[in-house]
Design a protein around this motif. Structure first.
Motif, PDB file in Angstrom:
ATOM      1  N   THR A   1       4.885  41.144   4.181  1.00 55.02           N
ATOM      2  CA  THR A   1       5.631  40.218   3.334  1.00 55.02           C
ATOM      3  C   THR A   1       4.800  39.732   2.155  1.00 55.02           C
ATOM      4  O   THR A   1       5.255  39.725   1.012  1.00 55.02           O
ATOM      5  CB  THR A   1       6.115  39.010   4.163  1.00 55.02           C
ATOM      6  N   CYS A   2       3.567  39.317   2.422  1.00 53.98           N
ATOM      7  CA  CYS A   2       2.720  38.760   1.358  1.00 53.98           C
ATOM      8  C   CYS A   2       1.639  39.724   0.909  1.00 53.98           C
ATOM      9  O   CYS A   2       0.796  39.361   0.071  1.00 53.98           O
ATOM     10  CB  CYS A   2       2.095  37.452   1.811  1.00 53.98           C
TER      11      CYS A   2
ATOM     12  N   THR B   1      -2.054  38.329   0.952  1.00 51.19           N
ATOM     13  CA  THR B   1      -2.521  37.140   0.241  1.00 51.19           C
ATOM     14  C   THR B   1      -2.339  35.877   1.062  1.00 51.19           C
ATOM     15  O   THR B   1      -3.063  34.887   0.871  1.00 51.19           O
ATOM     16  CB  THR B   1      -1.763  36.964  -1.084  1.00 51.19           C
TER      17      THR B   1
ATOM     18  N   LYS C   1       1.026  31.762  -5.640  1.00 49.88           N
ATOM     19  CA  LYS C   1      -0.279  32.410  -5.580  1.00 49.88           C
ATOM     20  C   LYS C   1      -1.297  31.475  -4.939  1.00 49.88           C
ATOM     21  O   LYS C   1      -1.164  30.254  -5.060  1.00 49.88           O
ATOM     22  CB  LYS C   1      -0.751  32.800  -6.978  1.00 49.88           C
TER      23      LYS C   1
ATOM     24  N   LYS D   1       2.363  28.627   2.249  1.00 51.54           N
ATOM     25  CA  LYS D   1       2.017  29.714   3.157  1.00 51.54           C
ATOM     26  C   LYS D   1       3.183  30.647   3.418  1.00 51.54           C
ATOM     27  O   LYS D   1       4.347  30.226   3.456  1.00 51.54           O
ATOM     28  CB  LYS D   1       1.512  29.143   4.487  1.00 51.54           C
ATOM     29  N   CYS D   2       2.841  31.915   3.623  1.00 48.95           N
ATOM     30  CA  CYS D   2       3.828  32.928   4.013  1.00 48.95           C
ATOM     31  C   CYS D   2       4.354  32.602   5.398  1.00 48.95           C
ATOM     32  O   CYS D   2       3.582  32.290   6.318  1.00 48.95           O
ATOM     33  CB  CYS D   2       3.185  34.311   3.982  1.00 48.95           C
TER      34      CYS D   2
ATOM     35  N   GLY E   1      -2.501  36.117   6.215  1.00 49.68           N
ATOM     36  CA  GLY E   1      -2.546  37.418   5.548  1.00 49.68           C
ATOM     37  C   GLY E   1      -2.559  38.592   6.498  1.00 49.68           C
ATOM     38  O   GLY E   1      -2.576  39.755   6.074  1.00 49.68           O
TER      39      GLY E   1
ATOM     40  N   LYS F   1       3.300  32.401   0.017  1.00 45.79           N
ATOM     41  CA  LYS F   1       4.744  32.571   0.003  1.00 45.79           C
ATOM     42  C   LYS F   1       5.166  33.336  -1.251  1.00 45.79           C
ATOM     43  O   LYS F   1       4.508  33.263  -2.293  1.00 45.79           O
ATOM     44  CB  LYS F   1       5.408  31.189   0.038  1.00 45.79           C
ATOM     45  N   ALA F   2       6.262  34.094  -1.147  1.00 47.37           N
ATOM     46  CA  ALA F   2       6.744  34.865  -2.291  1.00 47.37           C
ATOM     47  C   ALA F   2       6.981  33.951  -3.487  1.00 47.37           C
ATOM     48  O   ALA F   2       7.597  32.893  -3.383  1.00 47.37           O
ATOM     49  CB  ALA F   2       8.028  35.597  -1.920  1.00 47.37           C
TER      50      ALA F   2
END
Length: 232
Positions: free
Chosen positions: A34-35, A38, A45, A86-87, A94, A41-42
């Motif tokens: 998904t990320c 990294t 950064k 955060k994703c 990550g 979250k989409a």
């Protein structure tokens, strides 16, 4: 380079003769799809870590500046960046756990606790050094455990087995059959055989891991003394 992983399989002694294949299941941490590693979250950064200034490490001093020690930044864990949004799939790490299933070929002649190395099936480099996982993945080490066989003991490439015989067979000699991993084998017991004498069945042992040449079956004679005798 990423981390190596280790898992274990169990085989029978008979599998050592020809080698075998086993399915191996394990989990490893892989780059979050998904990320892309990294941890953010989409649409967002990671931000520069304020503790280390994006360096990933901090310098500590002591004794009035007499010594300096560089350590990994405790705030960002060495990444130099901090994820604020955060994703959802990896919670900002990550990396996500991935289950893997492989068919592993175990060579003939392998010994207990030896390992088969599967290159590139370990984990990618950590997010603190390579967020996107680029670099060399670690390896998977499959440790082979060989089940004990109550009939035989292993001595290198040889197999050792007890050969119980009667007093008359020891005194007069006998033609006998002894069990091997390949089935029954013929064995001549010479006349006057003593208790503890070693007889061999050539080529009935295990193959050498490198050369493939098979060892022997070593039969240790055990003279069984009768506890009761008839008048005859």
């Amino acid at each position: 380079r990423g981390y190596d992983l280790e898992t274990e399989v169990v085989i029978d002694l008979a599998d050592v003769i020809t080698g075998c294949e086993r399915d191996v299941e394990f989990s490893r941490l892989d780059v979050c799809n998904t990320c892309t590693g990294t941890g953010a979250k989409a649409g967002s950064k990671p931000a520069k870590c304020e503790t280390c200034g994006g360096q990933g490490n901090v310098v500590q001093t002591g004794l009035g500046g007499m010594f300096r020690m560089q350590t990994t930044c405790p705030h960002c864990g060495g990444r130099g960046q901090v994820v604020k949004d955060k994703c959802a799939d990896c919670s900002g790490r990550g990396r996500t756990p991935v289950k893997r299933k492989l068919k592993v070929k175990i060579p003939a002649g392998i010994h207990d606790q030896q390992a088969v190395r599967i290159q590139g099936e370990g984990e990618p480099p950590g997010p603190e050094v390579s967020p996107d996982g680029s670099g060399v993945k670690g390896d998977l080490h499959v440790v082979v455990r060989v089940r004990e066989d109550e009939r035989f003991q292993r001595d290198g490439d040889n197999l050792v087995a007890a050969l119980p015989i009667t007093y008359t067979q020891a005194a007069l000699g006998a033609h006998m059959e002894i069990e091997t991993l390949d089935g029954p084998a013929s064995l001549e017991v010479p006349r006057g055989t003593q208790h503890g004498k070693v007889l061999r069945v050539s080529g009935a042992g295990l193959p050498n891991l490198r050369g493939g040449r098979r060892g022997d079956l070593i039969a240790v004679v055990e003279v069984v003394v009768p506890k009761k005798l008839t008048p005859k």
